[in-house]
Write a protein that holds these residues in place. Structure first.
Motif, PDB file in Angstrom:
ATOM      1  N   ASP A 156       0.782  -1.226   0.085  1.00 44.10           N
ATOM      2  CA  ASP A 156      -0.164  -0.413  -0.278  1.00 44.10           C
ATOM      3  C   ASP A 156       0.992   1.323   0.109  1.00 44.10           C
ATOM      4  OD1 ASP A 156      -2.111  -1.444   0.156  1.00 44.10           O
ATOM      5  OD2 ASP A 156      -2.622  -1.231   2.073  1.00 44.10           O
ATOM      6  N   ILE A 157       1.891   1.517   0.828  1.00 40.69           N
ATOM      7  CA  ILE A 157       2.947   2.048   0.976  1.00 40.69           C
ATOM      8  C   ILE A 157       3.397   2.724  -0.562  1.00 40.69           C
ATOM      9  CG2 ILE A 157       4.874   3.288   1.867  1.00 40.69           C
ATOM     10  CD1 ILE A 157       4.081   1.955   4.589  1.00 40.69           C
ATOM     11  N   GLY A 160      -0.371   2.565  -3.542  1.00 43.58           N
ATOM     12  CA  GLY A 160      -0.861   3.849  -2.721  1.00 43.58           C
ATOM     13  C   GLY A 160      -0.521   4.768  -3.357  1.00 43.58           C
ATOM     14  N   PRO A 161       1.067   5.897  -3.722  1.00 40.00           N
ATOM     15  CA  PRO A 161       0.527   6.808  -3.616  1.00 40.00           C
ATOM     16  C   PRO A 161       0.362   7.080  -5.216  1.00 40.00           C
ATOM     17  CG  PRO A 161       2.218   6.424  -2.215  1.00 40.00           C
ATOM     18  CD  PRO A 161       1.789   5.502  -2.747  1.00 40.00           C
ATOM     19  N   ILE A 163      -1.489   5.529  -7.438  1.00 40.89           N
ATOM     20  CA  ILE A 163      -3.273   5.437  -7.104  1.00 40.89           C
ATOM     21  C   ILE A 163      -3.707   6.646  -6.918  1.00 40.89           C
ATOM     22  CG2 ILE A 163      -5.340   4.423  -6.336  1.00 40.89           C
ATOM     23  CD1 ILE A 163      -4.146   2.196  -8.116  1.00 40.89           C
ATOM     24  N   PHE A 164      -2.667   7.380  -5.719  1.00 42.06           N
ATOM     25  CA  PHE A 164      -3.614   8.644  -5.948  1.00 42.06           C
ATOM     26  C   PHE A 164      -4.016   9.364  -6.421  1.00 42.06           C
ATOM     27  CE2 PHE A 164      -2.272  11.838  -1.506  1.00 42.06           C
ATOM     28  CZ  PHE A 164      -4.018  12.920  -1.860  1.00 42.06           C
ATOM     29  N   ARG A 165      -1.934   9.710  -7.163  1.00 45.96           N
ATOM     30  CA  ARG A 165      -2.075   9.974  -8.438  1.00 45.96           C
ATOM     31  C   ARG A 165      -2.640  10.007 -10.090  1.00 45.96           C
ATOM     32  NH1 ARG A 165       4.238  11.819  -8.234  1.00 45.96           N
ATOM     33  NH2 ARG A 165       4.536  12.940  -6.443  1.00 45.96           N
ATOM     34  N   ILE A 181       9.394   8.108  -5.035  1.00 40.71           N
ATOM     35  CA  ILE A 181       8.349   8.243  -4.064  1.00 40.71           C
ATOM     36  C   ILE A 181       9.238   6.378  -3.811  1.00 40.71           C
ATOM     37  CG2 ILE A 181       6.292   6.524  -3.866  1.00 40.71           C
ATOM     38  CD1 ILE A 181       5.136   8.742  -5.972  1.00 40.71           C
TER      39      ILE A 181
END
Lengths: 196, 196, 196, 196
Positions: A156-157, A160-161, A163-165, A181
């Motif tokens: 996730d770490i 996840g970033p 996906i976020f972007r 990242i």
DNA sequence: GAGTAACCGAGACGGTACGTCCTGTCTTGGA
DNA sequence: TCCAAGACAGGACGTACCGTCTCGGTTACTC
């Protein structure tokens, strides 16, 4: 062992649908993959389609997921840092391309359409997360990563970033950003002696 | 000095719309906030609504964003680790609640509806990211965080995992999970001497 | 001595179908007598059904016709007037009941579905009209009815009005109305001095 | 006095629909007048169509009824016998033609579709029956017809047989048959000495 | 104050996709 | 050899929501 369905035509219909959906997705993204269009393009009637899938999003998830299954092969560089850095870079590149757009539409649609969520998870998340988990376990065995961090959390770490972007578009998905990242995240995930 | 708009009714109409939308969102989530329903509930005609917003998603973003603006005040514990850990926990808790559902629907809709994306970003992302950036800068000045990591990257690493989970539902959003994420992520983000 | 048909199952299948159709008609009228429903209820496959009947309307006509064959026995009062008056009353009562509804649906369906029309005629009209014709002939022999009027014309004049009312519902089908019709039809509409 | 609707476009839409329906009915009868086809041909959306009519049968009834309103003008021969004989002949000829087919389909559909029945009655039965009733009343005033027979009953006796034949096709609708019917109906079926 | 704009509510409308239903054909495997 | 089981294409159904448009009444500035 063998496909024992009494009605093997199901298979042909499913294949036609998935194939047609792939083409439609490639051409116009998820909005183009309407059930009517899929039916017209595949020659499979809507009634039959709805017998096999609960919603158009589910079809699209399966079609796109199967197509993309081998699009991002797991790297094997010999080290956890190398593997994970490379994988973040690859996933980022995938998201940045035209396929990323469809992926985002699919993820978005899964939120709205609960029936499709399991399809999305099966065809996009589960296999990939399992692969990362295996990679993580290997690294753990070699003492490269912190035992206090679970594979899921690490995944996730790292991703996840991205996906976020992808979803908000608030920052680009370039290779440099991917490296920034993964570099920053890995410093917290790896054992000290493995850090760059 | 005074409200000098030549047509102050606009303001009342906007307010009515946003208020009605908030109620609809609270009751039935984004799917309930159809333009027709907003129009009916607010007493503002659809034509007028479309004069003020480009799409229903934009309305919902503004309505929900304004309502939630103060829902997650930034913490101030005195240390970067404390602040960020607490903030991750708060955001996670927000996402886990019923509001998180609406937030996810909104984010999903923003993907499909390009006209709404700026609204979503303005009312949900920008202010919050700016606040985190400020917090990050303070920590940087105090030498608590690594200068090699930008505020944006740090934000994505800390909150991207939450977004990831919110959207796919592949893992829970409990306080423990939030702590696991922030703990693992912060080890990579903070200076060594600041690490737990 | 024994059932020697080479394919006795056909008979059983036909019976099952007709029986199932009767039940469905009784429960929900013609709309309920779907081919799928008949197949499910009877245990006879659709393919087999379509081997025996050209369409669902045909099945329904046969099923309902057989069931109703004896529902309206011809009266025998000794006089043409008495017989015909009574028969009009009986038919009217039949149409007015719940069976009349199904009958109307069947007649309506026969218009749309040409394949079913012969079935409808066979199971509803022919036998009945033949019986009336016989009754008419007897009356003719006794000099009770005008030789200038054929049995067919007389039948249409006596029962056409009932059909008319059944289909359009523009007037009730009570016993009084039935008597008014038969009385007027049997006597004629014009004053004696106006007749040709 | 004037059409005061605040939304005069209603009229244009209704007209377009009715006109398109008339063409479709003329070309392929009622089965061709599907709502989709009407929508496509008229340029009026299905949603709008369903705002104005409860079902396609209702549309067809109105469209066909308006078109046919003047198709069978009432005769005026000076005598009841002449008028009624001629009218039966005209109606019979109408039923025998291609329009009769559509009429039969419409009547059949009205049985199945309760929502359409009022439309059918309004556009086909009411005006015509009223006209016959008026004719009957005039004849009654002149002492030409029996006062014991109501206009409605007379109408049913004269035209019911035609409807009967139209629906079942058990007998032709020629001019000779029409005359046989009207003659027998007007005179009565029984011999004078058998009459009550 | 009356005139005159801009503005607004109300909601009809075209368009598009939805998901359901039923028909009649066709296929398969078992009895 | 015949059948049940049921998959399937085709096509119509009626509904929902979108975003545009038009109407007639109201408001609030201008003269």
């Amino acid at each position: 062992m063998f496909e024992q369905s009494s009605h093997p035509r199901s298979l042909k219909a499913k294949d036609s649908v998935l194939c047609a959906t792939q083409e439609l997705l490639a051409d116009g993204g998820l909005p183009a993959a309407t059930v009517d269009a899929i039916s017209a393009q595949s020659g499979v009637s809507k009634a039959t389609i709805y017998k096999h899938w609960p919603s158009r999003t589910a079809i699209a998830a399966e079609a796109f997921g199967k197509q993309m299954a081998a699009a991002i092969p797991l790297p094997d560089t010999g080290s956890a840092r190398g593997d994970l850095t490379e994988q973040v870079r690859r996933v980022s590149a995938f998201y940045a391309g035209s396929n990323g757009k469809v992926f985002a539409q699919l993820l978005a649609a899964s939120v709205t359409d609960p029936a499709a969520a399991p399809y999305f998870r099966e065809y996009f998340l589960d296999a990939r997360r399992a692969a990362i988990a295996e990679l993580w376990q290997r690294a753990l065995n070699r003492g490269e990563v912190r035992p206090s961090v679970s594979a899921g959390t690490a995944t996730d770490i790292l991703f996840g970033p991205l996906i976020f972007r992808l979803m908000t578009g608030h920052a680009p998905l370039t290779a440099e950003e991917a490296d920034a990242i993964s570099s920053a995240a890995l410093d917290g995930l790896l054992q000290d002696h493995s850090r760059a």
